[in-house]
Write an enzyme that holds these catalytic residues in place. Structure first.
Site, PDB file in Angstrom:
ATOM      1  N   GLU A 168      28.715 -50.761  48.159  1.00 51.31           N
ATOM      2  CA  GLU A 168      28.890 -51.125  46.751  1.00 51.31           C
ATOM      3  C   GLU A 168      27.686 -50.785  45.888  1.00 51.31           C
ATOM      4  O   GLU A 168      27.836 -50.251  44.795  1.00 51.31           O
ATOM      5  CB  GLU A 168      29.204 -52.626  46.623  1.00 51.31           C
ATOM      6  CG  GLU A 168      30.641 -52.998  46.922  1.00 51.31           C
ATOM      7  CD  GLU A 168      30.930 -53.161  48.396  1.00 51.31           C
ATOM      8  OE1 GLU A 168      29.975 -53.090  49.205  1.00 51.31           O
ATOM      9  OE2 GLU A 168      32.092 -53.361  48.761  1.00 51.31           O
ATOM     10  N   HIS A 177      34.867 -65.272  49.299  1.00 49.93           N
ATOM     11  CA  HIS A 177      35.814 -64.350  48.691  1.00 49.93           C
ATOM     12  C   HIS A 177      36.540 -64.957  47.490  1.00 49.93           C
ATOM     13  O   HIS A 177      37.579 -64.446  47.080  1.00 49.93           O
ATOM     14  CB  HIS A 177      36.860 -63.895  49.718  1.00 49.93           C
ATOM     15  CG  HIS A 177      36.324 -62.899  50.703  1.00 49.93           C
ATOM     16  ND1 HIS A 177      35.370 -63.202  51.626  1.00 49.93           N
ATOM     17  CD2 HIS A 177      36.619 -61.587  50.898  1.00 49.93           C
ATOM     18  CE1 HIS A 177      35.101 -62.131  52.361  1.00 49.93           C
ATOM     19  NE2 HIS A 177      35.849 -61.139  51.937  1.00 49.93           N
TER      20      HIS A 177
END
Lengths: 443, 369
Positions: free
Chosen positions: A178, A247
């Site tokens: 990322e 998450h």
């Protein structure tokens, strides 16, 4: 006789399509044999038999859509029980428990500013895909990159079909990196392209936040207006379903605090499409926050060219007694609460902020002037939230219009727990919105 | 004849001898690991420059040196604020590299960026006025020493976060490849930045996608106060790309002709579509990490030895005179001319007005929403 129930094949799957049977009645299957293809909201999955035996009945026809998780779909008699009467034993094999999704259901939407032209029913997922495809057709410098966006067709199927239409030079699978690909995309934007960088979820964008803020958001200012950085960082944000603390987080307030960024968090498919198109066309860096639980929800989307202006809130439901301000999935919660309140004779106006930065202060204040009471509904933590910001705006510029203190209804101020009951307790709920609305109405 | 000092390298890198030094062909490491069998460029040759090229490189290095000295003085006078990282000692790296690049190529670096801007041909006045925080500065006084850009010159900053420019540079290369415009990107970073994870994320994608990018590690031996071998398990930084099949070369960054020879070869490689390349430039900064660094982590003798034996400007000067391209007087004339340019830039930077207060809120967003 043991039956196989339709299993949940993703955290958010509630139903599926039985695309194809690969076995017929009378076939003998071994453990591990593929017996059916199931289409979920994200992908086509193969269903395997856990135990061997003889197929005695197909309980759901091939092609059946909307089969609920937990529905018996096939009966397989064990090797030592062929021809035996149905045993009383509990169902064998993947004993799937239908995950009770805590997601608030899509409430019926009454839209005062509803489009007048022809529309069609589309999921948020399809609307986002169409927005990207249309902008990629119109502008050759637009490309999309991220994990699994190309050959896999998107981890959440949002980029489905783009590889086929635009090819691997414009639809680019990245390694799981990322920080690196957010930086690379930002550099490409500085170099004159218009990247759409997909994060599989915004939770992973925390590894890349330096580039979003230090490299993308500040460049125009630091360069005295010379260097632009037209990039869209997009992906699902907020809690999904039973994926627990790491998450499940709403980053809206984080990004919305940064000057130099545009932050968008739509609720409906028409806004998702129109705002994503506007985001891609924007000369500024945009953080575009989607929501996994909304991807499969359907809304009316105007046919043809549909661009929604950035920075404008929307009155999703008109009302006169109290204003409910929200964004993203919280809008569904607010609409559900408004229905309950209506049954009690309280008329709630629901405002969807749609853009978190720049925030449409005027729309919030105009509604407050009308109702004199306001509750903020946010699927996120309460501290230093968008709710906090709305409350500050009401204090600063709406004080004389207030007949009651502004209240906020948010998630609990804890990391999101896994257990179903705790998760439910942690997430924002319509009944709490109803209570808060009653409280500010003193009813 | 002037020559780079071998003791400089061995003294700072665990006594390992340096590979690929164009001017010390006999100093190959005895036990270098076996290299992968993927394609890699030949050992670069030292650039053979014309008189004009030599004098031009000399002029540019002197310009950077004098500019940085003046910036240091202005900092001492309180005219430059915040952080100010000087490039003195490292001039050969950027001057040798930039000499071989073409208009349209992209350059990006970290916060030690004044030299890169001057080597890109950006007006010294606009750079100095940015350092003093004036409206005439290249970022209108809003960026300062670490955040300067010139899209016109292909200079994409000027980035204050260590190593952020590495994936950004790979992204600039991605844009060149996407447009198929034949240009390349050069991303400069330091030995300190070479330990950041994002550098390797960028290496991986650059090689995977055959991006036209040259990664340049300006190894000045110290990441602020930490010497390379105290911070790097593999201190031969040119090897840092091997896991990603990015070939690396080590270059004497104190010798502008060695740098230019390596630049020529690297550019040919990258422009030829062979993917990224890593150049480790062994160099040295004479000043502290920033103006506020007393540099107690190294001895005065070490710095003095570098200045006396390996100075890139003195080295080139010596070579120009030896070869009879120009005499001392001719070079002095260049020095004088450069001093004037720098003095003019400093005067301009001190006299130029500060930005109007209205500038506070401009350039946040381009669009109107």
């Amino acid at each position: 006789m043991p039956q196989i129930l339709l299993p949940a094949m993703s955290p958010t799957m509630e139903e599926g399509t039985l695309a194809k049977w690969l076995v017929a009645v009378g076939d003998v299957v071994k453990p591990g044999d593929v017996i059916a293809e199931i289409e979920t909201d994200k992908a086509t999955m193969e269903l395997e038999a856990d135990d061997g035996g003889t197929v005695t009945a197909l309980l759901v026809a091939a092609g059946a859509e909307g089969v609920k998780v937990g529905t018996p779909i096939i009966a397989i008699a064990g090797e030592d029980e062929a021809e035996a009467p149905a045993p009383a034993a509990p169902a064998a094999t993947p004993a799937p428990v239908a995950a009770p999704a805590p997601a608030p259901a899509a409430a019926p939407v009454t839209t005062p500013e509803a489009a007048t032209g022809p529309t069609r029913r589309q999921t948020v997922r399809e609307a986002l895909r169409d927005a990207m495809a249309e902008e990629m057709r119109a502008d050759g410098t637009v490309f999309v990159m991220g994990e699994e966006v190309a050959e896999y067709q998107g981890a959440y199927k949002v980029t489905q079909g783009l590889l086929e239409e635009f090819g691997p030079a414009r639809v680019i699978d990245t390694p799981i990196t990322e920080y690196g690909f957010a930086g690379l995309g930002t550099g490409a934007a500085m170099g004159g392209l218009k990247p759409i960088v997909e994060f599989m979820t915004f939770n992973f964008a925390m590894q890349a936040i330096d580039h979003i803020i230090n490299s993308a958001a500040k460049t125009l200012y630091m360069s005295g207006g010379q260097m632009r950085c037209p990039i869209v960082f997009r992906g699902p944000n907020g809690a999904a379903s039973r994926v627990a603390a790491q998450h499940s987080q709403n980053f809206g307030p984080w990004y919305a605090s940064v000057p130099g960024l545009i932050v968008i968090a739509p609720y409906s498919a028409d806004d998702a499409k129109g705002l994503l198109k506007a985001a891609i066309r924007s000369p500024d860096p945009v953080v575009f926050l989607e929501n996994e639980l909304l991807y499969g929800q359907s809304f009316d989307v105007p046919d043809g060219e549909h661009v929604v202006p950035i920075g404008k809130a929307r009155v999703v439901r008109a009302g006169s007694d109290v204003t409910l301000v929200s964004y993203s999935i919280g809008v569904g919660v607010a609409l559900a609460a408004a229905d309950t309140l209506a049954a009690d004779g309280i008329s709630a106006e629901v405002i969807d902020l749609r853009t978190l930065r720049p925030l449409d202060r005027a729309s919030v204040l105009a509604s407050l002037k009308k109702t004199n009471r306001l509750v903020v509904v946010e699927e996120g933590w309460p501290t230093c939230s968008i709710a906090s910001e709305i409350m500050a705006i009401c204090m600063e510029d709406g004080f004389d219009d207030l007949d009651a203190p502004v209240l906020r209804v948010t998630n609990a101020d804890v990391p999101l727990p896994y257990a179903a009951n705790l998760e439910k307790a942690a997430l924002v709920k319509a009944e709490d919105v109803v209570s808060a609305a009653r409280a500010v109405c003193y009813r | 004849m002037w020559a780079p000092s071998a003791t400089f390298y061995t003294g700072l890198s665990r006594q390992r001898k340096v590979k690929h030094l164009a001017r010390s062909p006999g100093s190959k490491a005895a036990s270098a690991p076996k290299k992968g069998d993927w394609p890699r460029p030949h050992e670069p040759e030292r650039f053979v420059a014309s008189r004009e090229q030599l004098l031009d490189m000399y002029r540019q290095m002197v310009l950077i040196r004098r500019f940085e000295e003046r910036a240091g003085q202005l900092y001492g006078m309180g005219q430059i604020g915040g952080f100010c990282h000087l490039y003195i000692g490292q001039e050969a790296v950027v001057v040798g590299m930039q000499a071989e690049l073409s208009r349209g190529d992209s350059i990006i670096t970290g916060y030690r960026d004044h030299g890169h801007m001057l080597a890109c041909g950006i007006d010294a006045k606009a750079v100095m006025a940015e350092l003093t925080g004036r409206a005439a500065g290249i970022s209108r006084g809003k960026g300062g020493s670490m955040h300067m850009f010139s899209v016109e010159h292909g200079f994409y900053g000027g980035h204050g976060i260590v190593a952020a420019q590495v994936p950004l540079g790979a992204g600039l290369a991605f844009a060149h490849k996407y447009r198929n415009d034949g240009h390349i990107a050069v991303t400069y970073f330091g030995d300190g930045a070479s330990n950041q994870g994002q550098v390797y994320e960028a290496f991986n994608m650059a090689e995977l996608w055959t991006l036209p990018v040259i990664f340049i590690i300006e190894n000045n031996q110290y990441a602020m106060g930490t010497s390379v071998n105290r911070a790097s398990a593999e201190d031969q930084l040119y090897r840092r790309g091997e896991s990603f099949r990015v070939p690396g070369l080590q270059v004497d960054g104190m010798d502008v002709l060695a740098v230019r020879g390596a630049a020529k070869q690297a550019i040919e490689w990258v422009r030829g579509g062979k993917g990224p390349l890593l150049l480790e430039m062994k160099t040295y900064r004479y000043r502290g990490h920033s103006m506020s660094d007393p540099a107690k982590y190294r001895s005065r003798e070490e710095v003095q030895a570098m200045r006396e034996k390996s100075d890139p400007i003195e080295g080139l000067k010596h070579e120009i005179i030896e070869a009879g391209h120009a005499d001392e007087a001719a070079l002095k004339a260049i020095d004088r001319e450069v001093r004037e340019v720098v003095a003019e830039a400093a005067d301009f930077a001190l006299e130029a007005p500060e930005p109007a207060l209205a500038e506070l809120t401009t350039d946040v967003l381009l669009g109107t929403y």
